[in-house]
Design a protein around this motif. Structure first.
Motif, PDB file in Angstrom:
ATOM      1  N   VAL B  35      -4.480  25.786  46.108  1.00  0.00           N
ATOM      2  CA  VAL B  35      -3.892  24.579  45.524  1.00  0.00           C
ATOM      3  C   VAL B  35      -4.624  23.343  46.010  1.00  0.00           C
ATOM      4  N   ILE B  39      -6.364  20.684  43.540  1.00  0.00           N
ATOM      5  CA  ILE B  39      -5.764  19.359  43.367  1.00  0.00           C
ATOM      6  C   ILE B  39      -6.497  18.291  44.146  1.00  0.00           C
ATOM      7  N   ARG B  46       1.075  14.653  44.410  1.00  0.00           N
ATOM      8  CA  ARG B  46       0.735  15.897  43.716  1.00  0.00           C
ATOM      9  C   ARG B  46       0.452  17.009  44.708  1.00  0.00           C
ATOM     10  N   GLU B  49       3.795  18.433  45.644  1.00  0.00           N
ATOM     11  CA  GLU B  49       4.360  19.314  44.621  1.00  0.00           C
ATOM     12  C   GLU B  49       3.613  20.638  44.561  1.00  0.00           C
ATOM     13  N   GLY B  50       2.284  20.547  44.640  1.00  0.00           N
ATOM     14  CA  GLY B  50       1.467  21.747  44.540  1.00  0.00           C
ATOM     15  C   GLY B  50       1.743  22.703  45.684  1.00  0.00           C
ATOM     16  N   ALA B  53       5.073  24.325  45.275  1.00  0.00           N
ATOM     17  CA  ALA B  53       5.056  25.393  44.274  1.00  0.00           C
ATOM     18  C   ALA B  53       4.470  26.672  44.857  1.00  0.00           C
ATOM     19  N   ALA B  54       3.492  26.520  45.749  1.00  0.00           N
ATOM     20  CA  ALA B  54       2.829  27.712  46.290  1.00  0.00           C
ATOM     21  C   ALA B  54       3.607  28.329  47.447  1.00  0.00           C
TER      22      ALA B  54
END
Lengths: 300, 486
Positions: B35, B39, B46, B49-50, B53-54
């Motif tokens: 990620v 990114i 961001r 968030e990334g 998510a991971a």
């Protein structure tokens, strides 16, 4: 980093080139996303991982998959899960009737060996959503909807597809996807999904949109509504979501409420009577309505 | 291949998450590194968030993640621009100085709240920590204390001022006098005239103040992490997720947070109980009917007959210690069981401090989801002679007056810490309840290692009934989902 899939390598063209592009293209098909959601969608595409979306009902989990399909022009393949959905419904099935016909037609010659190899071929295979996604000629979007409704056994079935994008049919061997599908799994968390499944996915908790985004959504859906009224509508809904209700109003209900106001010809501002009379558009349980009226001071 | 400093950070963040009960495996860390590669580091929001998510797998873990992310990937280093930093050696401020600074900050906070300006709120939070949060003597977690800063600032008092500003701004706008005051630029929060939605402003500001408190806490952690090292702060200064907060240590805010989870949790548990009940219905083969049917095939049992168990929902009796020490735990469990009451044929609830009082009417008559948090505050009918919990007397009282509530289909849940303040535990009365009931289970909010220490008679009761340690929501969920007889 050894063993990492570098983005857009292995001949897999990325669907999106930047987070902004995700936002713009989803926007163009009428689905407004927060930056957080766009980032996660972008990553799911780049890393080639399935996206597990959880969140309250009515925030647009299913719509997200549809929007990605529409934005990328890819076919949407949908597996709607329910209690008792099984391999034959989700993965593939042999077309027994056709196989029987084939056997009867072949009765005179050929012999058993030829026939045996013949009736377990592609022609007699009925692809169900999961297999269809793997064998799709073009990059598809696979939506596994409400996975929590299905039995635990289905999760085991999904593992092979989610990690390697392949399906094993004993008679045919292993079929690997030519184009990696963009996979979206949605869940309402009525059942805990297994760790093995969660580990293979990127996780996105899709919550109710913030005030600014929801205003934009309402503006898009009901453009005729006055901007100030729109703000009032969204703030009212957000206040209601803060109360502990049995069923919090979803985004769709916000839009319905905005439409109601428009239909009633409200121009200036909401009034107490108006809200009391039409609270049923937003709240679906009588005791919710009672509690909300009390909390908002709408009794008199 | 050399390990990058960035990867080391990610591994550190993963370890810290594990320390707070979030399962982060190697595959999650590999995802997280991928990620970062995709990114980049230029957009911090961001990146957050990334990585979430991971690395995360369920929604309840987000708060811990955010706190730890702020520690491992700080927004800034050292003092922020525009924030005066009191020199290290400077003498501690007098209480008068503190008051003056606090009121100046409060002004700025009110302006920032009225304008709903995120950057300004961050700046005020940074200044609050730097100016008011500095401790004279370093605590183990570091030289800054969010607690102290917030006590001095009392951010709730800024709500009234912010409301005032908004009202002024609205009047200015409608009067057309054009003299823009502090809140005039405010997007989002009220601009023109007293409108319907303005009645929500106070609540919205209250939410904004709660968010501001979090900013101050995050800022204090960031400053402390620079002095004390990231790992130490990550371990001690980050609150555990709601479902791991011990019931006995939870304050009013934590309990409120827990209560919010009851609705969704009860639905999940109801599904799980349903599945278990359905499994339990499969009862093997009915030998008698199979043999009788086999007579028609010459005694060969060709068609086995599956036995069917009649569906039976058990009765549930809750016997809850509602004395101060464990009230939070008992109330939460009562509310959860109320939400699950459809799963049982009948639920009866008894509360006690040292005598029993039936609460079934109060609890079940209330509409679903109603706020019952204060329904059990009146313990007058449960106390006699003194205000300390006395399990022995309460059990004796229960067997004397309410034993008819317990039958052969009844599961009795006893909630309490079994600290009986040195009085006779009356084990015989517990035994007579066990004899009447189908199952008696005791849920104890204390950790197992403290059972039987001090005035606790948990070990003696545990010999008679099943006693389970239920310290936090995670354990309670586990118990209801797996062990509660259905």
């Amino acid at each position: 980093m050894p063993g990492m899939t570098t983005p857009t390598s292995a001949g897999r063209p990325a669907r999106f080139s930047s987070v902004e592009e995700v936002r713009h293209r989803l926007d163009a098909v009428g689905y407004l996303v927060s930056d957080a959601t766009a980032t996660t969608v972008f990553l799911a595409d780049r890393l080639g991982k399935p996206l597990l979306v959880e969140g309250p009902a009515g925030v647009g989990k299913t719509e997200l998959a549809k929007a990605v399909a529409a934005a990328t022009g890819a076919p949407l393949i949908r597996l709607q899960c329910y209690e008792g959905v099984d391999e034959a419904r989700a993965l593939y099935e042999w077309n027994h009737a056709k196989q029987l016909l084939r056997i009867t037609a072949e009765r005179d010659g050929g012999g058993w060996d030829a026939l045996r190899h013949d009736i377990f071929t592609d022609e007699f295979l009925l692809p169900r959503p999961l297999l269809a996604a793997v064998r799709s000629e073009e990059p598809a979007v696979l939506l596994v909807d409400e996975l929590d409704k299905a039995d635990v056994e289905i999760e085991g079935l999904l593992l092979e597809i989610l990690s390697d994008f392949q399906v094993t049919v004993p008679e045919l061997g292993t079929l690997t996807a030519t184009h990696r599908p963009f996979v979206v799994l949605t869940s309402n968390a009525t059942r805990e999904l297994s760790e093995a499944l969660r580990r293979r996915c990127l996780f996105l908790h899709l919550d109710y949109p913030d005030v600014a985004l929801e205003e934009e959504i309402v503006a898009r859906a009901v453009p005729e509504l006055d901007a100030r009224l729109r703000e009032s509508v969204v703030r009212l809904v957000h206040r209601l979501r803060d109360l502990r209700l049995r069923k919090a109003p979803s985004v769709a209900e916000t839009v319905d409420w905005a439409r109601t106001l428009l239909a009633l010809g409200v121009e200036d501002d909401m009034t107490e009577e108006l809200v009391v009379d039409n609270l049923g558009v937003l709240l679906k349980h009588q005791d919710d309505i009672v509690r909300a009226s009390a909390a908002l001071g709408l009794d008199g | 291949m050399a390990v990058r400093a960035l990867d080391r950070r990610i591994v550190g963040l993963g370890r810290a998450l594990r320390g707070h009960g979030v399962v982060v495996g190697t595959s999650e860390l590999i995802d997280a590194a991928a990620v970062v590669d995709v990114i980049g580091l230029d957009r911090r929001d961001r990146l957050r968030e990334g990585l979430a998510a991971a690395m995360l797998r369920r929604a309840g873990q987000r708060q811990v993640f955010d706190d730890l992310f702020d520690v491992y990937f700080p927004a800034a280093l050292g003092t922020r621009a525009g924030v005066p930093d009191p020199a290290d050696g400077s003498p501690p401020m007098t209480s008068h100085e503190v008051r003056v600074r606090a009121s100046a900050l409060r002004e700025d906070l009110a302006a920032a709240l009225a304008a709903a300006d995120s950057a300004a709120l961050d700046a005020v939070a940074a200044r609050t920590v730097a100016e008011l949060g500095r401790l004279a003597n370093d605590a183990t977690t570091g030289p800054y204390s969010a607690q102290r800063a917030l006590e001095a600032l009392a951010p709730r008092t800024a709500i009234a001022a912010a409301l005032e500003r908004l009202r002024d701004a609205a009047e200015d706008a409608s009067g057309g006098s054009g003299e823009g005051s502090g809140g005039a630029g405010g997007g989002g929060v009220g601009e023109v005239g007293p409108r319907f939605a303005d009645r929500f402003t106070r609540e919205e500001l209250r939410g904004a103040v709660a968010a501001f408190r979090r900013r101050v806490e995050a800022e204090a952690r960031r400053r402390n992490a620079e002095v004390r090292g990231v790992e130490r702060v990550a371990r001690y200064a980050v609150r555990p997720p709601a479902d791991r907060t011990p019931f006995l240590l939870a304050g009013p805010t934590e309990l409120d947070e827990l209560r919010r989870t009851i609705g969704p949790l009860s639905r999940t548990l109801a599904t799980r109980i349903d599945v278990r009940r359905r499994r339990a219905r499969r009862a093997g083969i009915d030998m008698r009917r199979t043999l009788r049917r086999s007579l028609s095939t010459g005694g060969v049992p060709l068609a086995p007959v599956p036995a069917q168990r009649a569906p039976a929902r058990p009765d549930l009796v809750l016997l809850c210690d509602l004395s101060q020490s464990v009230a939070g735990f008992s109330r939460f469990t009562i509310l959860l069981m109320q939400a699950l009451s459809a799963q049982f044929r009948r639920v009866r609830i008894f509360g006690f401090v040292n005598v029993c009082d039936e609460l079934t009417e109060t609890v079940l008559a209330a509409p679903a989801g109603a706020d019952l948090s204060h329904a059990f505050d009146d313990t007058a009918a449960m106390t006699r002679w003194h205000h300390n919990s006395d399990y022995g007397t309460a059990l004796a009282d229960f067997t004397a007056h309410h034993l008819d509530a317990v039958g052969h289909r009844t599961t009795v849940l006893v909630l309490g810490d079994a600290r009986t303040n040195g009085t006779d535990p009356h084990e015989d009365d517990l035994r007579s309840i066990v004899e009447c009931a189908r199952r008696v289970i005791w849920l104890n909010p204390e950790p197992v290692r403290t059972w039987g220490t001090g005035d606790s008679v948990a070990h003696r009761y545990a010999e008679i009934v099943d006693m389970h340690e239920v310290r936090n929501l995670a354990q309670l969920r586990e118990f209801v989902g797996r062990l509660l007889p259905v």
